[in-house]
Design a protein around this motif. Sequence first.
Motif, PDB file in Angstrom:
ATOM      1  N   ASP A 165      38.775   6.036  21.282  1.00  0.00           N
ATOM      2  CA  ASP A 165      39.806   5.250  21.955  1.00  0.00           C
ATOM      3  C   ASP A 165      39.931   3.865  21.328  1.00  0.00           C
ATOM      4  O   ASP A 165      38.943   3.292  20.848  1.00  0.00           O
ATOM      5  N   ILE A 221      48.438   7.708  20.515  1.00  0.00           N
ATOM      6  CA  ILE A 221      47.329   7.243  21.349  1.00  0.00           C
ATOM      7  C   ILE A 221      47.858   6.454  22.547  1.00  0.00           C
ATOM      8  O   ILE A 221      47.383   6.631  23.674  1.00  0.00           O
ATOM      9  N   THR A 252      37.898   0.174  17.806  1.00  0.00           N
ATOM     10  CA  THR A 252      37.821   1.596  18.141  1.00  0.00           C
ATOM     11  C   THR A 252      36.399   1.872  18.630  1.00  0.00           C
ATOM     12  O   THR A 252      35.434   1.420  18.011  1.00  0.00           O
ATOM     13  N   TRP A 278      30.706   3.984  26.229  1.00  0.00           N
ATOM     14  CA  TRP A 278      31.969   3.962  26.966  1.00  0.00           C
ATOM     15  C   TRP A 278      32.095   2.706  27.808  1.00  0.00           C
ATOM     16  O   TRP A 278      31.122   1.986  28.040  1.00  0.00           O
ATOM     17  N   ARG A 330      36.680  14.368  29.683  1.00  0.00           N
ATOM     18  CA  ARG A 330      36.906  13.441  28.575  1.00  0.00           C
ATOM     19  C   ARG A 330      35.633  13.174  27.795  1.00  0.00           C
ATOM     20  O   ARG A 330      35.633  13.152  26.562  1.00  0.00           O
ATOM     21  N   PHE A 345      42.603   9.422  15.775  1.00  0.00           N
ATOM     22  CA  PHE A 345      41.868   8.198  16.110  1.00  0.00           C
ATOM     23  C   PHE A 345      41.939   7.279  14.903  1.00  0.00           C
ATOM     24  O   PHE A 345      42.308   7.691  13.819  1.00  0.00           O
ATOM     25  N   CYS A 354      34.938  14.235  23.701  1.00  0.00           N
ATOM     26  CA  CYS A 354      34.801  13.251  22.623  1.00  0.00           C
ATOM     27  C   CYS A 354      33.368  13.103  22.137  1.00  0.00           C
ATOM     28  O   CYS A 354      33.085  12.231  21.322  1.00  0.00           O
ATOM     29  N   ASN A 390      41.357   2.577  33.851  1.00  0.00           N
ATOM     30  CA  ASN A 390      41.028   3.714  32.984  1.00  0.00           C
ATOM     31  C   ASN A 390      39.678   3.462  32.323  1.00  0.00           C
ATOM     32  O   ASN A 390      39.070   2.403  32.512  1.00  0.00           O
ATOM     33  N   ALA A 438      37.392   3.873  28.577  1.00  0.00           N
ATOM     34  CA  ALA A 438      37.476   3.979  27.121  1.00  0.00           C
ATOM     35  C   ALA A 438      36.243   4.696  26.601  1.00  0.00           C
ATOM     36  O   ALA A 438      35.115   4.324  26.946  1.00  0.00           O
ATOM     37  N   ARG A 496      49.380   8.909  25.002  1.00  0.00           N
ATOM     38  CA  ARG A 496      48.328   9.633  25.726  1.00  0.00           C
ATOM     39  C   ARG A 496      47.745   8.772  26.843  1.00  0.00           C
ATOM     40  O   ARG A 496      47.483   9.254  27.946  1.00  0.00           O
ATOM     41  N   GLU A 497      47.564   7.488  26.570  1.00  0.00           N
ATOM     42  CA  GLU A 497      47.068   6.568  27.592  1.00  0.00           C
ATOM     43  C   GLU A 497      48.042   6.505  28.763  1.00  0.00           C
ATOM     44  O   GLU A 497      47.629   6.494  29.933  1.00  0.00           O
TER      45      GLU A 497
END
Length: 251
Positions: free
Chosen positions: A91, A140, A64, A69, A174, A250, A178, A85, A87, A143-144
């Motif tokens: 995430d 999760i 996690t 990022w 995003r 999460f 977060c 994508n 992370a 959502r991805e």
Amino acid sequence: MDAINHRPRQQITCDACPLRKRQEFRDFSEDELAFMRSFKRGELIIDKGAAILQEGAHTPHLYTVLSGWAFRYKMMRDGRRQIVNYAMPGDIVGLQGSLMGEMQHSVEALSQMVLCVFERAELFGLFTKSPELAYDVTWIASREECMLDDNLLTVGRRTAQEKIAYLVVFLWSRSAACGLTVRNAVDITLTQQHVADTLGLSLVHTNKMIRKLAERKLLTWSDGGCRILDLKGLARLAQWDDEVPAERPFL
């Protein structure tokens, strides 16, 4: 294989997890917190530019993102790259490898990162010991999938300028949600090559479209990345739906 250039660090307990303090994330119940204490194995510091996971890898670990990022990508045999994508904190990284046996994409750090480490073999304990957390994993993953749907729409139907505007607003939204940046931040540390590889554009065309957006005084770009000048203008161009994010789980 596991992360390259990674270093262990002193463990932050699940009780003191900084993500629990953010209103964007659903907090754990006492039973869930107890399970997470037993599930977590430690933390890793990942250097900027290091590989976290690679396509085809078999890894015993699941991660996690605690801070920093990364981006997820696939490579063609001739070296062309598609970023699928990004992370960010909260995430999960490596879930695909946990459920399918091996990674179907690679993950690279865009900044220095801290990752919480979990044993992949113990993931299935969620489904018997903590069904609420097992549901969170499903949430999760769903959502991805929704984000990939929106990104596919962007690549397939938006114009080049709309694509770049959408990506910038998407990443800003995003990262702000977060805690990767604060709500009034206007900088996104991203190269034009990352933009091109995300949107399926050539680097030359990406640069040309960014100059046009700069002429419209929507953003500027430098070696340090993108600076947003007009967030609302970019959102209008991208036809961005500014929905208030729901509280999300999460691990």
